[in-house]
Design a protein around this motif. Structure first.
Motif, short mmCIF file in Angstrom:
data_model
loop_
_atom_site.label_atom_id
_atom_site.label_comp_id
_atom_site.label_asym_id
_atom_site.label_seq_id
_atom_site.Cartn_x
_atom_site.Cartn_y
_atom_site.Cartn_z
N GLN A 141 -3.58 4.65 6.92
CA GLN A 141 -3.49 5.41 5.69
C GLN A 141 -2.18 5.16 4.93
OE1 GLN A 141 -4.97 7.26 8.47
NE2 GLN A 141 -6.88 6.68 7.48
N GLN A 142 -1.07 4.95 5.66
CA GLN A 142 0.22 4.77 5.00
C GLN A 142 0.20 3.53 4.10
OE1 GLN A 142 3.51 4.69 7.71
NE2 GLN A 142 5.05 4.41 6.11
N GLN A 143 -0.29 2.40 4.66
CA GLN A 143 -0.37 1.17 3.87
C GLN A 143 -1.39 1.31 2.75
OE1 GLN A 143 1.38 -1.41 3.71
NE2 GLN A 143 2.02 -2.28 5.65
N ALA A 144 -2.53 1.94 3.06
CA ALA A 144 -3.58 2.10 2.06
C ALA A 144 -3.07 2.89 0.86
CB ALA A 144 -4.80 2.78 2.67
N ILE A 145 -2.38 4.01 1.11
CA ILE A 145 -1.88 4.85 0.02
C ILE A 145 -0.87 4.09 -0.82
CG2 ILE A 145 -0.52 6.92 -0.48
CD1 ILE A 145 -1.85 8.16 2.05
N ALA A 146 0.03 3.34 -0.15
CA ALA A 146 1.05 2.59 -0.89
C ALA A 146 0.42 1.56 -1.82
CB ALA A 146 1.99 1.90 0.11
N VAL A 147 -0.60 0.85 -1.35
CA VAL A 147 -1.24 -0.18 -2.18
C VAL A 147 -2.09 0.47 -3.27
CG1 VAL A 147 -2.75 -2.19 -2.16
CG2 VAL A 147 -1.22 -1.80 -0.24
N LEU B 287 -5.60 -5.44 -5.38
CA LEU B 287 -4.89 -4.35 -4.71
C LEU B 287 -5.85 -3.30 -4.17
CD1 LEU B 287 -1.90 -3.88 -7.19
CD2 LEU B 287 -1.78 -4.85 -4.89
N LYS B 288 -6.87 -2.98 -4.98
CA LYS B 288 -7.84 -1.97 -4.53
C LYS B 288 -8.62 -2.46 -3.31
CE LYS B 288 -11.69 -0.49 -6.73
NZ LYS B 288 -12.55 0.13 -7.75
N GLY B 289 -9.01 -3.75 -3.33
CA GLY B 289 -9.72 -4.31 -2.18
C GLY B 289 -8.85 -4.32 -0.93
N LEU B 290 -7.57 -4.68 -1.09
CA LEU B 290 -6.63 -4.69 0.04
C LEU B 290 -6.46 -3.27 0.60
CD1 LEU B 290 -4.54 -6.07 1.87
CD2 LEU B 290 -2.86 -5.81 0.02
N ALA B 291 -6.30 -2.30 -0.30
CA ALA B 291 -6.13 -0.91 0.15
C ALA B 291 -7.39 -0.41 0.85
CB ALA B 291 -5.80 -0.03 -1.05
N ASP B 292 -8.57 -0.79 0.35
CA ASP B 292 -9.82 -0.40 1.02
C ASP B 292 -9.87 -0.95 2.44
OD1 ASP B 292 -10.72 0.99 -1.17
OD2 ASP B 292 -11.99 -0.62 -1.93
#
Length: 722
Positions: free
Chosen positions: A230-236, A217-222
């Motif tokens: 930012q919206q998708q990154a914050i959610a993940v 999840l952290k890698g996907l958000a990065d």
């Protein structure tokens, strides 16, 4: 294979040297075998064509400057590179390599690779190649997958992410493994393949192991954050945060709160962002001092970006207290010996390699406090912290901080009207820039060489794999021929098919070799072009500073300040464009105009100049190489106009050429090329020819790489005197 060891009596600190380009040394040394016998005819090379070789007693002597890199070559040992940090005598011992890589078993080679993994990348690669090639027929798929995974880890650690991706993929081809796929997704992100990385993280799906799922999840958000989503990154990130809190992973809780805060800030939600940063600080205090320093520094950066300087300063002062407490306790990690970084708080058990994060030091925090105080117009307080930062940087040999602190002190003292101190710190800044440039140049050369060697290792691995496949094909062909001997028609068909397959294989191999060679040639040209583009005539810098000194000596402070400001503006523009092959013609004309005014200010009694630009070119966006014309104009002033008894004339004209080109004509009525050659010393003749050669080489590379038609013509002019 033979190895070489090089020792000297004292390793002088690079930071303590000043004006190294003006210091002449004579380096003496000897090259001996392991049992002390001299080796004759070893080649020792230095910069600018310096050369020596060992005599019958193995001795050599070669002139050098501090910071020069000596190359020691011999046919029976690996080439060694030695950087001159002192004038101590060298003793070089050539020894036989203890272990034969060809005799190692798979387990021995893998274990050895693990031992050298964080110490010597080239040795690690050699051991992994041995693991794959010593007895390839006996290797299982699991063993080959493990070796290729380790190669992927090696290239990831050395920031060669494209090669890491290839090796992780090779490992997955032998044995499908979600852990390796997770590493490959991370390598895709670090290589800039963000969409491919997002797809890979999503296709992996949830992990049963919650720690692995947090990493996914952290890698996907990065990856989302890297694409400004930012919206998708914050959610993940928030999903990863909930899991981290569930398993009690305080390290990840702190990191994820900080990442969410950063992305909220980028999305314009400053108040929410501050809340997450405060949570991160609260968690970090439980984890330990090093985590607190990292988190508070990141939060201070957030406050700085939002111009909340009082809050920023308060946090950085807390960090300074923590650094000082750590120093007093004399723990194994102190600001003097090892800086804190984000990577220092990561678990060693993580399955995803994390790139090295920027390091935090006491002097950097002091520098940032000073900058915040300057933004608040608290000049005296800012000077105090800049001085603290500079002193700490000198003690810890931190050239980057020393450079920035000196530069800002020079500016602030100039604002306060203290020209003497402003000049002192300006000189310290220039000195730090020179030393930093030399250090970065050596690091770049070392990194380039290591990268080439690791690429060569990868090429060898690919060759071994192709050889293995080719051997398998030959065995299959032999077996088919034996079977087809029973039936003539079938034998003939199989021979035709096999030959066709071999031809295709050879053609494919030839194509890949051609493509690799072509890419290598392009890379070499790009490297050469970057080297030529980064060169700036040091005489101009030296003479410009002398001019400033002359203005100060004659109490003409206004002219000195104006000249230094124009000179700084020119240098800043040159450095900004140093990574670009082309800039707009209008910007290049502006730089040349500034340079001509600087030269004219120094030689007012020697020449006048005219800069004529066709109106169609003034606002043109036609791309031109940056600072390509400056050395030619400098030659015209220094070797043509400077020696005239009467005032000369320099004309620079920009005219349209064909439909989309520019013709630049540089004319002067100096003493002439033949007369100039008579007045030059041997050293000057070498420098001139080298400068013109660099220009021609740069033109050739630009023409070849960018399909341009840039030409240079030098001829005698008939420009009348003014």
């Amino acid at each position: 294979m033979l190895l070489i060891s090089c020792t000297s009596l004292n390793a002088q600190s690079k930071f303590s040297k000043t004006k190294t380009e003006q210091t002449s040394l004579s380096i003496s040394g000897k090259v001996l075998t392991e049992d002390g016998k001299p080796i004759v005819g070893v080649n020792i090379e230095g910069p600018n064509g310096r050369y020596a070789s060992t005599d019958s007693r193995g001795n050599f002597q070669i002139p050098a400057n501090y910071g020069d890199r000596l190359v020691i070559r011999g046919i029976d040992f690996e080439t060694v590179y030695h950087t001159v940090y002192s004038n101590d005598d060298l003793e070089i011992r050539v020894t036989d390599e203890d272990d034969s890589l060809n005799d190692l078993t798979y387990s021995q080679a893998i274990d050895s690779a693990q031992v050298y993994f964080n110490k010597d990348p080239k040795k690690t690669a050699d051991f992994l190649i041995a693991a794959l090639s010593n007895n390839p027929k006996s290797l299982s798929k699991q063993q080959q997958a493990a070796a290729y995974e380790k190669l992927g880890d090696l290239y990831f650690n050395n920031k060669q992410y494209d090669l890491a991706i290839d090796n992780f993929k090779a490992s997955i081809n032998f044995i499908a493994n979600k852990s390796v796929s997770l590493k490959r997704a991370s390598a895709l992100r670090e290589n800039g393949n963000y969409q491919e990385s997002i797809k890979a993280f999503i296709e992996l799906g949830p992990f049963k192991n919650k720690d692995d799922e947090i990493k996914r999840l952290k890698g996907l958000a990065d990856a989302y954050a890297a694409t400004n989503d930012q919206q998708q990154a914050i959610a993940v990130y928030q999903k990863a945060l909930l899991l981290s809190e569930e398993v009690g992973n305080l390290n990840e809780v702190t990191t994820l709160n900080t990442k969410i805060g950063n992305n909220l800030d980028r999305a314009g939600q400053t108040e929410k962002a501050e809340g997450y940063f405060n949570k991160a600080i609260s968690n970090s205090t439980v984890e330990g001092r090093s985590n607190t320093i990292v988190t508070q520094s990141q939060t201070a950066d957030f406050y700085n970006a939002n111009q909340q300087y009082d809050k920023e300063i308060a946090l950085r002062k807390k960090n300074i207290q923590l650094f000082e407490e750590e120093a007093k306790e004399k723990d194994s990690i102190t600001p003097d010996r090892e800086a804190f970084s984000d990577s220092s708080i990561l678990s060693n058990k993580t399955a995803v390699i994390t790139p090295e994060a920027p390091k935090l030091t006491l002097q950097k925090e002091q520098l940032k406090i000073a900058t915040a105080l300057k933004e608040q117009n608290k000049i005296d307080d800012a000077i105090d912290y800049y001085l603290k930062s500079l002193n700490e940087a000198e003690k810890n040999e931190d050239l980057d901080v020393l450079k920035d602190a000196s530069k800002e002190l020079s500016k602030l003292y100039r604002i306060k009207g203290n020209s003497s101190k402003a000049l002192t710190y300006s000189e310290k800044y220039i000195e730090a820039v020179d030393q930093l440039y030399l250090e970065k140049e050596n690091q770049l050369e070392e990194a380039t060489r290591n990268a080439k060697e690791l690429v060569a290792k990868q090429t060898r691995i690919l060759t071994l794999e192709k050889d293995r496949k080719l051997t398998d094909n030959k065995l299959a062909l032999a077996s088919a021929e034996q079977a087809l001997s029973i039936e003539a028609n079938r034998r003939q068909r199989w021979i035709i098919y096999s030959l066709g397959a071999a031809v295709i294989l050879l053609l494919t191999l030839a194509y890949f070799m051609y493509r690799n060679n072509k890419q290598q040639k392009i890379n070499n040209h790009l490297l050469a072009l970057k080297s030529l583009r980064s060169q700036m005539n040091p005489h101009f810098i030296f003479n410009a500073l002398n001019s400033v000194n002359n203005f100060i000596a004659t109490n003409d402070e206004r002219k000195a300040n104006k000249y230094l400001a124009d000179f700084s503006k020119l240098m800043r523009s040159v450095l900004e464009n140093s990574e670009l092959d082309f800039i707009p013609a209008s910007k290049e004309i502006e730089l040349l105009n500034l340079y001509l005014h600087l030269e004219h200010e120094r030689f007012k009694d020697k020449f006048e100049f005219e800069l004529n630009v066709d109106p169609s070119i003034k606002e043109s966006n036609i791309p031109v190489p940056p600072m390509l014309l400056q050395p030619i104009i400098e030659n015209a002033v220094w070797h043509g106009l400077r020696y005239k008894k009467e005032k000369g004339l320099l004309k620079v004209s920009f005219e349209p050429h064909n439909q989309s080109g520019i013709k630049v004509v540089i004319q002067d009525n100096g003493i002439g090329r033949e007369k100039s050659k008579e007045l030059k010393t041997k050293h000057q003749k070498k420098r001139d020819s080298k400068g013109l050669g660099n220009i021609k080489n740069r033109i050739d590379l630009l023409n070849e790489l960018h399909n341009k038609n840039i030409t240079l013509t030098v001829e005698d002019a008939n420009l009348k005197p003014i």
